[in-house]
Design a protein around this motif. Structure first.
Motif, short mmCIF file in Angstrom:
data_model
loop_
_atom_site.label_atom_id
_atom_site.label_comp_id
_atom_site.label_asym_id
_atom_site.label_seq_id
_atom_site.Cartn_x
_atom_site.Cartn_y
_atom_site.Cartn_z
N UNK A 1 1.21 -1.81 9.92
CA UNK A 1 2.40 -0.99 9.76
C UNK A 1 3.62 -1.73 9.20
N UNK A 2 3.48 -3.01 8.85
CA UNK A 2 4.63 -3.71 8.25
C UNK A 2 5.08 -2.99 6.97
N UNK A 3 4.12 -2.50 6.21
CA UNK A 3 4.41 -1.64 5.07
C UNK A 3 4.11 -0.20 5.52
N UNK A 4 5.06 0.48 6.15
CA UNK A 4 4.78 1.78 6.78
C UNK A 4 4.36 2.88 5.82
N UNK A 5 4.70 2.75 4.55
CA UNK A 5 4.31 3.79 3.60
C UNK A 5 2.88 3.61 3.09
N UNK A 6 2.24 2.52 3.46
CA UNK A 6 0.87 2.23 3.00
C UNK A 6 -0.12 2.43 4.14
N UNK A 7 -0.30 3.64 4.56
CA UNK A 7 -1.18 3.96 5.69
C UNK A 7 -2.63 3.91 5.22
N UNK A 8 -3.49 3.20 5.93
CA UNK A 8 -4.92 3.20 5.58
C UNK A 8 -5.48 4.63 5.65
N UNK A 9 -6.20 5.04 4.61
CA UNK A 9 -6.70 6.41 4.53
C UNK A 9 -8.23 6.48 4.48
N UNK A 10 -8.90 5.38 4.69
CA UNK A 10 -10.36 5.37 4.72
C UNK A 10 -10.80 4.51 5.90
N UNK A 11 -12.03 4.72 6.34
CA UNK A 11 -12.50 3.90 7.47
C UNK A 11 -12.57 2.43 7.08
N UNK A 12 -12.93 2.14 5.83
CA UNK A 12 -12.98 0.75 5.39
C UNK A 12 -11.59 0.11 5.46
N UNK A 13 -10.57 0.85 5.04
CA UNK A 13 -9.20 0.33 5.08
C UNK A 13 -8.73 0.11 6.51
N UNK A 14 -9.06 1.04 7.40
CA UNK A 14 -8.69 0.88 8.81
C UNK A 14 -9.38 -0.34 9.43
N UNK A 15 -10.65 -0.50 9.15
CA UNK A 15 -11.40 -1.62 9.72
C UNK A 15 -10.79 -2.95 9.27
N UNK A 16 -10.52 -3.10 7.99
CA UNK A 16 -9.95 -4.36 7.47
C UNK A 16 -8.55 -4.57 8.04
N UNK A 17 -7.76 -3.54 8.13
CA UNK A 17 -6.41 -3.64 8.68
C UNK A 17 -6.47 -4.17 10.12
N UNK A 18 -7.34 -3.60 10.92
CA UNK A 18 -7.48 -4.01 12.32
C UNK A 18 -8.05 -5.43 12.42
N UNK A 19 -9.08 -5.72 11.65
CA UNK A 19 -9.69 -7.06 11.67
C UNK A 19 -8.68 -8.11 11.25
N UNK A 20 -7.87 -7.80 10.25
CA UNK A 20 -6.86 -8.75 9.78
C UNK A 20 -5.83 -9.05 10.87
N UNK A 21 -5.41 -8.03 11.59
CA UNK A 21 -4.43 -8.24 12.68
C UNK A 21 -5.03 -9.13 13.77
N UNK A 22 -6.26 -8.86 14.13
CA UNK A 22 -6.92 -9.65 15.18
C UNK A 22 -7.09 -11.11 14.76
N UNK A 23 -7.62 -11.33 13.58
CA UNK A 23 -7.85 -12.70 13.08
C UNK A 23 -6.52 -13.43 12.90
N UNK A 24 -5.52 -12.75 12.36
CA UNK A 24 -4.20 -13.38 12.16
C UNK A 24 -3.58 -13.81 13.48
#
Length: 151
Positions: free
Chosen positions: A118-141
């Motif tokens: 959500x750092x870029x609030x206008x860029x909401x993930x709109x696919x399951x692939x995008x959501x998965x990478x977004x979540x994985x990135x937060x966890x790994x970071x």
């Protein structure tokens, strides 16, 4: 085809690229290179998809994950000023590089472009692939920032 073998083939193809190899030169978090960070995000994304039986498009998922930080500079250095507001801008640069070097499709570009939500609030993930990478990135970071710091 065995999914695990498919994952390795997709990652190997991307990782063998000379420009992707340059990501090893840049630090992402603490002592972790951008290359290592992206590989961890890709493998965690695959594990999430597999564990939850989400049946994502593995090519989109893994390509997006491996290239989500494909910006090719050290964001810790001031440089020419183009790194200013890195957290807000690097996803666009990574997306442009992925398109230029790998001719990525719109679905993959979306994964890369919106991974900083959500750092870029206008860029909401709109696919399951995008959501998965977004979540994985937060966890790994978070893991890298807390436990792989320079001493």
């Amino acid at each position: 085809m065995n999914e695990n073998r498919e994952m390795e083939e997709i990652l190997t193809e991307i990782q063998s690229d000379e420009n992707v190899q340059k990501m090893k030169q840049y630090i992402q978090h603490g002592t972790v290179s951008t290359y290592e960070h992206c590989e961890k995000v890709a493998r965690l994304s695959y594990a999430i998809d597999n564990r939850l039986s989400l049946n994502s498009d593995l090519k989109v998922l893994l390509t997006g994950a491996m290239l989500h930080d494909f910006y090719l500079y050290d964001w810790h250095e001031e440089g020419d000023g183009s790194h200013h507001l890195h957290g807000l801008r690097h996803a666009k640069r990574a997306c442009e590089n992925a398109r230029a070097y790998f001719n990525t499709d719109d679905k993959t570009n979306h994964v890369i472009y919106c991974h900083m939500w959500p750092l870029n609030p206008e860029r909401v993930p709109m696919s399951k692939e995008a959501w998965i990478v977004c979540i994985a990135d937060k966890f790994v970071s978070l893991q890298e920032s807390l436990f792989r710091r320079r001493i």
